[in-house]
Motif scaffolding. Structure first.
Motif, PDB file in Angstrom:
ATOM      1  N   LYS A  24      43.779  36.610  47.060  1.00 14.90           N
ATOM      2  CA  LYS A  24      44.411  37.820  46.532  1.00 14.90           C
ATOM      3  C   LYS A  24      44.568  37.634  45.020  1.00 14.90           C
ATOM      4  CE  LYS A  24      49.116  36.152  47.440  1.00 14.90           C
ATOM      5  NZ  LYS A  24      50.413  36.442  48.120  1.00 14.90           N
ATOM      6  N   PRO A  25      45.022  38.665  44.294  1.00 16.09           N
ATOM      7  CA  PRO A  25      45.144  38.543  42.834  1.00 16.09           C
ATOM      8  C   PRO A  25      46.029  37.382  42.387  1.00 16.09           C
ATOM      9  CG  PRO A  25      45.311  40.843  43.494  1.00 16.09           C
ATOM     10  CD  PRO A  25      45.322  40.031  44.763  1.00 16.09           C
ATOM     11  N   ALA A  50      38.445  35.600  36.887  1.00 14.42           N
ATOM     12  CA  ALA A  50      38.345  36.730  37.815  1.00 14.42           C
ATOM     13  C   ALA A  50      36.907  36.920  38.290  1.00 14.42           C
ATOM     14  CB  ALA A  50      38.860  38.001  37.143  1.00 14.42           C
ATOM     15  N   TRP A  53      36.114  33.892  40.732  1.00 15.86           N
ATOM     16  CA  TRP A  53      36.831  33.868  42.001  1.00 15.86           C
ATOM     17  C   TRP A  53      36.687  35.145  42.805  1.00 15.86           C
ATOM     18  CZ3 TRP A  53      41.830  31.861  39.222  1.00 15.86           C
ATOM     19  CH2 TRP A  53      41.669  30.502  38.908  1.00 15.86           C
ATOM     20  N   GLN A  55      38.479  37.755  42.403  1.00 14.61           N
ATOM     21  CA  GLN A  55      39.831  38.302  42.555  1.00 14.61           C
ATOM     22  C   GLN A  55      40.382  38.646  41.169  1.00 14.61           C
ATOM     23  OE1 GLN A  55      41.453  39.106  45.217  1.00 14.61           O
ATOM     24  NE2 GLN A  55      40.308  38.053  46.854  1.00 14.61           N
ATOM     25  N   TYR A  82      49.417  31.501  43.252  1.00 13.94           N
ATOM     26  CA  TYR A  82      49.214  32.903  42.883  1.00 13.94           C
ATOM     27  C   TYR A  82      50.059  33.328  41.683  1.00 13.94           C
ATOM     28  CZ  TYR A  82      46.359  33.272  47.011  1.00 13.94           C
ATOM     29  OH  TYR A  82      45.351  33.078  47.930  1.00 13.94           O
TER      30      TYR A  82
END
Length: 317
Positions: A24-25, A50, A53, A55, A82
């Motif tokens: 997830k982000p 980003a 990955w 994400q 995260y």
């Protein structure tokens, strides 16, 4: 035996988690305002992370209290990778030396990497009648207490570099005017509201090249290639060195495989030609340290800035 088995199972779980991460982000907290070098440096690598990955990697500016607000938010975040913190020295190695009590323990952050470093530079506005370090020192000695200097805020490398300059130049009496960030300080410096400032070259270099500000010396060990005619401060004050570096850490107890994965991603990004050019535009030298190297580097920085603070008698205003 059970303890060893449990440790092995936990280690294996962390590795699997790191292989799947990020799902997830990822949020990178920057404890300073947008637009300055502290904000721009992580944005450059976040873009590449980003892409790598698959994400979003979001930069979240949480300025205030010399970086302590953003650092506290990162410190209290879940240790799942995260939420990360990207910061120059104050929240990571300096504030613990200046504040009697903090809501976080910087020594407990999980070190990941240092993106790069930008040398500081001694600046004066165009109206100050000094064109060299020696002339500025003479001017300050002839006018004790009449000159002033801007900083990005109390306890920043901008502040401590100026205090180091005052001490090494023989105990100059120059008044500190703290600002909330680089932008307002530079605005008043250019306008002649303050006399001098020690700032990192990332933001101030265009103003030097345009003639709005005079760069008397850079605080790197040797002259900066982008300003070959500007001497190093060490040429006048031997041993003088000061740079703003930008590290990435994670909340306490973040699994080491995740720290290694982030560090590897940053190291890979720093090898890209377009990233190197963008860092060069900020006058930054890429570093890309691993987690172990980052831990050792930060311990050294605590010792170095602690010595500066003690020698210059720096106290928060």
């Amino acid at each position: 035996m059970r303890a060893l088995l449990l440790a092995a199972l936990l280690g294996a779980a962390f590795i699997v988690h790191a292989q799947e991460w990020p799902a997830k982000p990822v949020r990178i907290i920057v404890p300073f305002p947008a637009g300055g070098s502290a904000d721009l440096m992580p944005r450059i690598v976040a873009e590449k992370l980003a892409e790598k990955w698959g994400q979003p990697v979001i930069v979240d500016n949480r300025p205030g209290a010399a970086g302590n607000i953003g650092a506290d938010a990162a410190y209290r975040a879940d240790p799942d990778g995260y939420t990360l913190l990207s910061s120059p020295p104050p929240p990571l190695v300096i504030n613990r030396l200046l504040y009697p009590k903090l809501s976080y323990d910087a020594a407990q952050f999980v070190p990941i990497t240092v993106i790069g470093a930008i040398p500081n530079v001694l600046l004066v506005n165009a109206q100050v009648p000094a064109s060299s370090v020696a002339e500025l020192i003479a001017l300050a000695k002839a006018n004790p207490g009449k000159l002033n200097y801007a900083s990005q805020g109390s306890g920043t490398t901008s502040h401590l570099t100026a205090e180091l300059f005052k001490a090494m130049a023989g105990g100059l009496q120059i008044t500190h005017i703290p600002y909330k960030g680089t932008a307002p300080a530079l605005t008043d410096l250019i306008a002649g509201q303050v006399d001098m400032m020690c700032d990192n070259l990332g933001v101030s270099l265009p103003h030097v090249r345009s003639g709005k500000l005079k760069a008397l010396a850079v605080a790197s060990r040797k002259r900066f290639a982008g300003l070959p005619n500007v001497p190093a401060l060490a040429e006048t004050l031997p041993g003088f060195e000061s740079a703003a570096w930008f590290g990435i850490v994670a909340p306490p107890r973040t699994p080491s495989p995740i720290a290694e994965k982030v560090a590897a991603g940053v190291q890979e990004a720093l090898k890209l030609v377009d990233v190197q050019k963008r860092l060069a535009d900020l006058s930054a030298e890429p570093m890309g340290l691993g987690p172990g190297e980052t831990a050792a580097f930060m311990r050294q920085e605590v010792e170095r800035w602690g010595a500066v603070i003690r020698a210059a008698g720096v106290k928060l205003e």
